[in-house]
Design a protein around this motif. Sequence first.
Motif, PDB file in Angstrom:
ATOM      1  N   GLY A  72       0.821  -1.211   0.000  1.00 25.33           N
ATOM      2  CA  GLY A  72       0.000   0.000   0.000  1.00 25.33           C
ATOM      3  C   GLY A  72       0.852   1.256   0.000  1.00 25.33           C
ATOM      4  N   LEU A  73       1.903   1.269   0.819  1.00 25.48           N
ATOM      5  CA  LEU A  73       2.799   2.435   0.845  1.00 25.48           C
ATOM      6  C   LEU A  73       3.581   2.563  -0.457  1.00 25.48           C
ATOM      7  CD1 LEU A  73       4.077   2.232   4.527  1.00 25.48           C
ATOM      8  CD2 LEU A  73       2.420   3.844   3.560  1.00 25.48           C
ATOM      9  N   LEU A  74       3.918   1.424  -1.063  1.00 24.93           N
ATOM     10  CA  LEU A  74       4.618   1.466  -2.347  1.00 24.93           C
ATOM     11  C   LEU A  74       3.741   2.040  -3.463  1.00 24.93           C
ATOM     12  CD1 LEU A  74       6.724  -1.818  -2.317  1.00 24.93           C
ATOM     13  CD2 LEU A  74       7.540   0.539  -2.169  1.00 24.93           C
ATOM     14  N   GLN A  75       2.433   1.963  -3.315  1.00 26.20           N
ATOM     15  CA  GLN A  75       1.547   2.609  -4.283  1.00 26.20           C
ATOM     16  C   GLN A  75       1.791   4.125  -4.282  1.00 26.20           C
ATOM     17  OE1 GLN A  75      -0.879   1.350  -6.479  1.00 26.20           O
ATOM     18  NE2 GLN A  75       0.071  -0.611  -6.002  1.00 26.20           N
ATOM     19  N   PHE A  76       1.919   4.703  -3.098  1.00 26.80           N
ATOM     20  CA  PHE A  76       2.202   6.142  -3.006  1.00 26.80           C
ATOM     21  C   PHE A  76       3.586   6.464  -3.564  1.00 26.80           C
ATOM     22  CE2 PHE A  76      -1.049   5.705   0.294  1.00 26.80           C
ATOM     23  CZ  PHE A  76      -1.906   6.729  -0.079  1.00 26.80           C
ATOM     24  N   VAL A  77       4.562   5.635  -3.214  1.00 30.94           N
ATOM     25  CA  VAL A  77       5.928   5.854  -3.696  1.00 30.94           C
ATOM     26  C   VAL A  77       5.979   5.802  -5.220  1.00 30.94           C
ATOM     27  CG1 VAL A  77       8.270   4.894  -3.705  1.00 30.94           C
ATOM     28  CG2 VAL A  77       6.993   5.026  -1.564  1.00 30.94           C
ATOM     29  N   SER A  78       5.307   4.816  -5.808  1.00 32.81           N
ATOM     30  CA  SER A  78       5.322   4.703  -7.269  1.00 32.81           C
ATOM     31  C   SER A  78       4.589   5.872  -7.921  1.00 32.81           C
ATOM     32  CB  SER A  78       4.735   3.364  -7.721  1.00 32.81           C
ATOM     33  OG  SER A  78       3.395   3.233  -7.329  1.00 32.81           O
ATOM     34  N   THR A  79       3.525   6.348  -7.309  1.00 32.85           N
ATOM     35  CA  THR A  79       2.812   7.504  -7.855  1.00 32.85           C
ATOM     36  C   THR A  79       3.709   8.736  -7.874  1.00 32.85           C
ATOM     37  OG1 THR A  79       0.701   6.641  -7.090  1.00 32.85           O
ATOM     38  CG2 THR A  79       0.797   8.994  -7.569  1.00 32.85           C
ATOM     39  N   GLY A  92       6.966   8.743  -7.770  1.00 33.36           N
ATOM     40  CA  GLY A  92       8.068   8.465  -8.690  1.00 33.36           C
ATOM     41  C   GLY A  92       7.687   8.713 -10.134  1.00 33.36           C
ATOM     42  N   ILE A  93       6.485   8.298 -10.503  1.00 31.59           N
ATOM     43  CA  ILE A  93       6.003   8.533 -11.869  1.00 31.59           C
ATOM     44  C   ILE A  93       5.854  10.029 -12.123  1.00 31.59           C
ATOM     45  CG2 ILE A  93       3.999   8.272 -13.386  1.00 31.59           C
ATOM     46  CD1 ILE A  93       3.662   5.449 -12.148  1.00 31.59           C
ATOM     47  N   ALA A  94       5.337  10.761 -11.151  1.00 29.89           N
ATOM     48  CA  ALA A  94       5.186  12.210 -11.321  1.00 29.89           C
ATOM     49  C   ALA A  94       6.546  12.880 -11.515  1.00 29.89           C
ATOM     50  CB  ALA A  94       4.463  12.809 -10.116  1.00 29.89           C
ATOM     51  N   LEU A  95       7.539  12.478 -10.730  1.00 28.72           N
ATOM     52  CA  LEU A  95       8.895  13.043 -10.887  1.00 28.72           C
ATOM     53  C   LEU A  95       9.494  12.665 -12.240  1.00 28.72           C
ATOM     54  CD1 LEU A  95      10.424  12.479  -7.351  1.00 28.72           C
ATOM     55  CD2 LEU A  95      10.031  14.664  -8.488  1.00 28.72           C
ATOM     56  N   ALA A  96       9.335  11.427 -12.644  1.00 28.60           N
ATOM     57  CA  ALA A  96       9.871  10.982 -13.931  1.00 28.60           C
ATOM     58  C   ALA A  96       9.210  11.730 -15.084  1.00 28.60           C
ATOM     59  CB  ALA A  96       9.677   9.475 -14.095  1.00 28.60           C
ATOM     60  N   TYR A  97       7.899  11.936 -14.993  1.00 25.15           N
ATOM     61  CA  TYR A  97       7.214  12.668 -16.052  1.00 25.15           C
ATOM     62  C   TYR A  97       7.673  14.122 -16.092  1.00 25.15           C
ATOM     63  CZ  TYR A  97       3.838  14.953 -18.961  1.00 25.15           C
ATOM     64  OH  TYR A  97       3.266  15.707 -19.947  1.00 25.15           O
TER      65      TYR A  97
END
Length: 130
Positions: free
Chosen positions: A72-79, A81-86
């Motif tokens: 569940g916490l990794l869902q936030f981390v991946s979100t 991370g995707i925003a930073l990558a974009y």
Amino acid sequence: MIDPAASSRGDTPRIGDDPRFTELRAAYRRFVFPVTAAFLLWFLAYVLCSAYARDFMATKVVGSINVALVFGLLQFVSTFGIALAYGRFAARRLDPLAAALRSAAASRPIAPAPAPAGRGGDLEVTENQA
């Protein structure tokens, strides 16, 4: 490229006809579609595991922290991370293309708007408008 003589012929070029616009859309899609698909698969795996793999999700990792909480916490981390990558991708690849298109559009002559149909282009002044 946009044909500068097109406006003198009356057929105003559209920004969508510019090959740089096509390149901008393609670059955007090459990033967004795979990342969106990967994130949706990751989220679907989390939801399915929560629903059907309860024993696995209940496995303790450290103390009272279980796999479900970590996922569940990794869902936030991946979100994030995707925003930073974009943001980095857009600054590096998309923004220069968009700036070039913006400057090309700003330097184009503006064609006069066509007259409304059925009005002949002349405006009548009535007593109510005075």
